[in-house]
Design a protein around this motif. Structure first.
Motif, PDB file in Angstrom:
ATOM      1  N   ASP A  84      89.309  27.335  22.231  1.00  0.00           N
ATOM      2  CA  ASP A  84      89.293  26.920  20.481  1.00  0.00           C
ATOM      3  C   ASP A  84      90.495  27.007  20.093  1.00  0.00           C
ATOM      4  N   LYS A  85      90.529  27.106  19.026  1.00  0.00           N
ATOM      5  CA  LYS A  85      91.685  26.666  17.590  1.00  0.00           C
ATOM      6  C   LYS A  85      91.696  28.281  17.044  1.00  0.00           C
TER       7      LYS A  85
ATOM      8  N   TYR B 219      93.395  23.354  25.378  1.00  0.00           N
ATOM      9  CA  TYR B 219      92.238  24.146  25.987  1.00  0.00           C
ATOM     10  C   TYR B 219      92.448  24.789  27.600  1.00  0.00           C
TER      11      TYR B 219
END
Length: 200
Positions: A43-44, A38
């Protein structure tokens, strides 16, 4: 470290799909903490976007090489869509399935940015095919490209045809292949016949 995260994450996405992969799972594969992940990516989805930039980065060059391999415009388009189908339904099927179904906007955004020359290459191939008598003379290249795009999207991005339980090549034979035959002259159809005779 950022480049290493992208490289490893892309490999994981390609191998296992996108939906099942978490930031924690990627962190474990890298041997780092999720905090480190992070630090570089919010985020992904942000990480996935960076992975897609790498994945699609060489698309234009690949299409140019394909055109060199298949200089005939009919053979080129047939080869291009056959290889695309192999990607969407082949060994990395989960990756492309997840990308098509859960991240279509992100995929489109990346493709537009990194394949800006691809459309021009295909447009030029269609124009050449018309000039050489392989495609019908009244065809408009941008319309033909749009139709092919809509057909391909209908095959790869929704479940419209799922009820028929067709294999990918059978589905293509009922959609994209029919259209490609329909836009060909007799001269163009002979090229398709020659392609179909080649050993698979």
């Amino acid at each position: 470290m950022k480049e290493q995260i992208i490289e490893t994450s892309l490999k994981q996405f390609l191998a296992e799909g996108i939906r099942s992969i978490t930031m924690q799972k990627l962190a474990s594969a890298l041997g780092v903490s999720t905090k480190t992940m992070y630090k570089y990516f919010a985020d992904k989805e942000e990480l996935l976007e960076e992975c897609l930039k790498v994945h699609y980065g060489g698309t234009d060059e690949k299409i140019r090489l394909m055109l060199n391999e298949e200089p005939n415009p009919v053979a080129f388009l047939c080869s291009l869509y056959a290889r695309s189908m192999e990607l969407d339904f082949g060994t990395n099927h989960l990756f492309y399935h997840d990308l098509n179904y859960y991240y279509p906007d992100l995929q489109d955004k990346t493709i537009r940015k990194y394949t800006h020359s691809a459309g021009k290459i295909m447009w030029a191939a269609i124009e050449q095919g018309i000039a050489d008598g392989y495609f019908l003379p009244h065809l408009k290249p941008p319309v033909m490209l749009e139709v092919l795009s809509v057909l391909y999207t209908s095959v790869t991005r929704n479940d419209t045809y799922k009820k028929f339980n067709l294999e990918p090549h059978e589905l293509a034979g009922h959609t994209i292949d029919i259209y490609l035959r329909g836009v060909c002259t007799e001269k163009g159809l002979k090229i398709i016949a020659q392609i179909n005779k080649l050993p698979k």
